[in-house]
Design a protein around this motif. Structure first.
Motif, PDB file in Angstrom:
ATOM      1  N   LEU A 230       0.939  -1.152  -0.059  1.00 51.29           N
ATOM      2  CA  LEU A 230       0.014   0.143  -0.136  1.00 51.29           C
ATOM      3  C   LEU A 230       0.750   1.330  -0.041  1.00 51.29           C
ATOM      4  O   LEU A 230       0.081   2.477  -0.024  1.00 51.29           O
ATOM      5  N   ASP A 231       2.093   1.234   0.226  1.00 49.29           N
ATOM      6  CA  ASP A 231       2.728   2.427   0.225  1.00 49.29           C
ATOM      7  C   ASP A 231       3.854   2.649  -1.139  1.00 49.29           C
ATOM      8  O   ASP A 231       4.995   3.399  -0.815  1.00 49.29           O
ATOM      9  N   LYS A 425       1.803   4.887   4.121  1.00 49.43           N
ATOM     10  CA  LYS A 425       3.009   4.260   4.819  1.00 49.43           C
ATOM     11  C   LYS A 425       2.335   3.799   6.212  1.00 49.43           C
ATOM     12  O   LYS A 425       2.748   2.580   6.421  1.00 49.43           O
ATOM     13  N   GLN A 428       0.320   0.773   5.116  1.00 48.74           N
ATOM     14  CA  GLN A 428       1.146  -0.455   5.114  1.00 48.74           C
ATOM     15  C   GLN A 428       1.552  -0.875   6.359  1.00 48.74           C
ATOM     16  O   GLN A 428       1.505  -2.318   6.669  1.00 48.74           O
TER      17      GLN A 428
END
Lengths: 442, 299
Positions: A230-231, A425, A428
């Motif tokens: 996800l980052d 971030k 994640q």
């Protein structure tokens, strides 16, 4: 007179019961499910509301009493999660929610339906189980390949404009790419005092088409490699894009819009454009909707990495704890019969159907043509896109945890609390933690 | 002598026998579930893993996870902020209005009853009222502001204002409780004390700090304690208005436990959070008791 009738009824019933135990009511012409109460539940969506109108017919035909509940989506899922986990017999027929398939079916909490489908006493010969879209139905099969729910919806995400007239007036058409969409929103937003864009605040669903469109994903290679990603720069770019259009062109309080508020805003033409489920956006074309004369439709726009319209399915299943499985199946077989689905399509405009024979009907294409937009074509093209397999992330058993992390991240970016890079971030980091805790080997 | 002792023993036995049914019921409905909660908190119980409810191999696992995981301490800080805000505002509003309403008048009685309305509404109704009030599209408050040419943003979707808004709505609902407790205490104060202070030349401020406040302090302490405990149980307003968001801006401990338990099915972990909450409330109550705020100075 009354005494005679009563006596005759008692004698007929008793004779039937003695002659054919278990089959007596049908044999003597009585209703096959007399005295049976079925508890049926689904989250509140257009289809279960359409179905509700036909339930008295099922009750009349079979003699069963149906207790039908349709709570809101989050409440429904929490309630069912507990009922299934505790093997409760409180429900006989339930909706198997897409993001809970991994958990509910994977844990063996649902009844395999194949033996019931194969039983000629319970399933009419013309029921045709092979008529269901195979790609959609496959989502409900367990590790052994047994079918655990019958899909009632193939919901595809698409573009929908409540005020296509404003888009045309700006010299534009329905956007086909994220860039075109951004330009269109910049041109038409706040015209007539209307916000340009809104989607429901379940970003673990509504954001994913943008995430994948920018070339990012939730997991590295689901369902086998569940390392969250996800980052990545692409994911951050997607979050920035999505947050910008929500912030700059959304209504005040856009973050609090639930799916029913979005649908209501679209129908009332109080927002110009949205990318939402077909079942919601096509309600703009309903008779009486303010948006009916001005609505327009398109495929979900594509991003730099391609077009990734999200596709959801939900299905009717029987909890393992139910004590009335045969009767429960008869309800599902009735609700998902060609005959009833066709009536729902003809009488109420239910169009997110899962039976190929209905989708292929010329009248399906003719009816789903709104203001010159061929919604049936959009629907089929989107279903074909799903064959690429990009929806695999969604049936991962731990996805509900990740879904919440995505929701939190997007809310933080849209509200301005965090920059996209930081929010993703954090998402994640939290997703990694959630997956490890769920026992996923990374 | 021995006859007397025998009679006392028989009396004690009779008392115990009489009390036994009540004690058994009490144990069944309170102690039993509490013990089960603590026992569950020592396991990784989750319905997706059969047998996890009997796995005591890492009894402190949930507690270690909670204390060293970023989300739980964050939720505790938010909880503290919410509690300070709600209890503070409710105390000020409750005491202030009680002082104003402490007048013998039929009109004041009507006004007092009117102030009680928010408190008797079901909490979910209160949450819906505030949902309507804070949704710009349908809110009469926003329409009124628009009439004056103002277009403020949504307060529930702003991370800075979301928690204060929850505190404000909670205050609206529950300040009547504090008001009622304080008003009852004020009305029990002997009028001679007030007259004596006035004769001695005390002004309004002195009257409040040195005559009225010491008298209502025990009742006020009980009210504050009740409200403090209740603030930790805040749920319907958060569920309906913000769902813990935006981001994690209103994900207080209670809501955090709810998400972990009912969305993610971590029942053992949720039990550990609940156990810590119970321990926290118990410790707070003890602390307030020890500090002596509730003691009557005349006693």
């Amino acid at each position: 007179m009354g005494g005679k009738l009563r006596r005759r009824a008692v004698i007929t019933g008793a004779a039937g019961m003695l002659a054919l135990p278990g089959k007596a009511p049908a044999a003597v012409g009585a209703k096959p499910l007399s005295g049976v109460t079925l508890n049926v539940s689904c989250w509140n969506a257009p289809y279960p509301q359409f179905l509700k109108k036909y339930i008295p017919e099922f009750e009349q035909e079979t003699g069963a009493r149906v207790v039908y509940t349709t709570p809101a989506f989050p409440i429904y899922n929490q309630r069912m999660d507990i009922a299934l986990a505790t093997h409760s017999d409180a429900y006989d027929v339930i909706n198997v929610t897409f993001i809970y398939i991994g958990r509910w079916v994977g844990a063996g909490w649902m009844t395999p339906l194949d033996p019931l489908i194969a039983d000629p006493k319970l399933t009419p010969a013309n029921w045709d189980p092979k008529d269901f879209l195979p790609g959609i139905e496959a989502a409900f099969r367990d590790a052994k390949g047994q079918l655990c729910a019958v899909p009632w919806i193939a919901d595809v995400m698409m573009g929908g404009a409540a005020r296509y007239d404003l888009i045309r007036a700006a010299g534009l058409t329905m956007p086909d790419t994220f860039d075109e969409m951004h330009k269109m929103l910049a041109a038409v937003s706040h015209k007539d005092g209307l916000p340009g864009f809104v989607v429901e605040n379940h970003y673990g669903w509504t954001f994913l088409g943008y995430l994948q469109g920018f070339g990012a994903n939730v997991f590295r290679a689901p369902p086998h490699d569940l390392m969250p990603v996800l980052d990545t720069p692409e994911a951050v770019q997607a979050a920035e894009f999505f947050a910008t259009i929500m912030r700059d062109y959304g209504p005040r309080g856009a973050l609090s819009y639930t799916y029913d508020q979005v649908t209501a805003a679209l129908k009332a033409a109080k927002v110009i454009y949205s990318t939402e489920n077909e079942a919601f956006v096509t309600q703009m074309a309903q008779k009486g909707a303010a948006a009916a004369p001005t609505c327009g439709f398109s495929l979900f726009p594509k991003g730099p990495a391609g077009r990734f319209p999200q596709i959801a399915t939900h299905g009717w299943g029987i909890p393992a704890g139910s004590r009335k499985k045969d009767a429960a199946w008869q309800f599902i077989a009735w609700a998902m019969s060609k005959k009833l689905l066709l009536r729902m399509f003809r009488e109420q405009g239910w169009s997110s159907v899962t039976r190929r024979s209905i989708i292929d009907l010329p009248e399906f294409h003719a009816k789903l043509n709104y203001n010159g937009f061929d919604v049936a074509k959009i629907y089929l093209e989107t279903l074909n896109l799903a064959d690429k397999g990009y929806m695999a992330y969604r049936t991962v058993p731990a996805y509900p945890q990740i879904d919440r992390q995505i929701n939190i991240a997007l809310q933080s970016v849209i509200s301005g609390e965090k920059k996209a890079a930081q929010a993703m971030k954090d998402a994640q980091h939290n997703s990694l933690e959630a997956l490890r805790r769920a026992g996923v080997k990374l | 002598m021995s006859a007397g002792a025998g009679w006392a023993r028989a009396q004690r036995r009779a008392f115990l026998l009489g009390l036994a049914p009540a004690l058994i019921v009490l144990a069944a409905v309170t102690v039993g579930p509490a013990v089960y909660l603590v026992a569950t908190s020592l396991t990784p119980l989750t319905p997706v893993k059969p047998g996890s409810g009997l796995d005591f191999s890492h009894p402190l696992g949930n507690y270690i996870q909670a204390l060293f995981q970023s989300s739980f301490p964050h939720s505790v800080l938010l909880q503290a902020e919410l509690s300070v805000l709600t209890v503070g505002m409710q105390t000020l509003a409750g005491v202030g209005l009680a002082l104003l309403l402490d007048v013998e008048s039929r009109w004041m009685e009507v006004l007092r009853t009117g102030f009680l309305v928010p408190m008797v509404l079901p909490p979910i109704v209160v949450a819906i009222i505030w949902k309507v009030l804070t949704t710009p599209d349908v809110s009469p408050a926003y329409s009124l502001l628009a009439w004056f040419g103002l277009r403020p943003g949504s307060l529930v979707t702003n991370p800075v204002t979301a928690l204060p808004l929850i505190a404000f709505a909670d205050t609206w609902e529950w300040f009547p409780f504090t008001m009622l407790m304080v008003l009852a205490a004020l009305q029990m104060q002997p009028r001679e004390q007030l007259e004596a202070a006035r004769i001695d030349g005390a002004n309004s401020r002195q009257m409040f700090w040195h005559v009225r406040l010491p008298f209502i302090r025990p009742a006020l302490t009980v009210a504050v304690l009740f409200r403090l405990i209740d603030s930790i149980k805040a749920f319907p307003l958060i569920y309906v208005l913000t769902d813990g968001g935006p981001g994690r801006a209103t994900e207080v401990t209670n809501y955090y436990a709810f998400i972990q338990t009912f969305n993610f099915a971590y029942w053992g972990y949720g039990s550990a959070i609940a156990t810590m909450m119970v321990a926290g409330v118990f410790a707070l109550s003890l602390l307030i008791g020890r500090l002596g705020f509730g003691r009557d100075e005349d006693a």
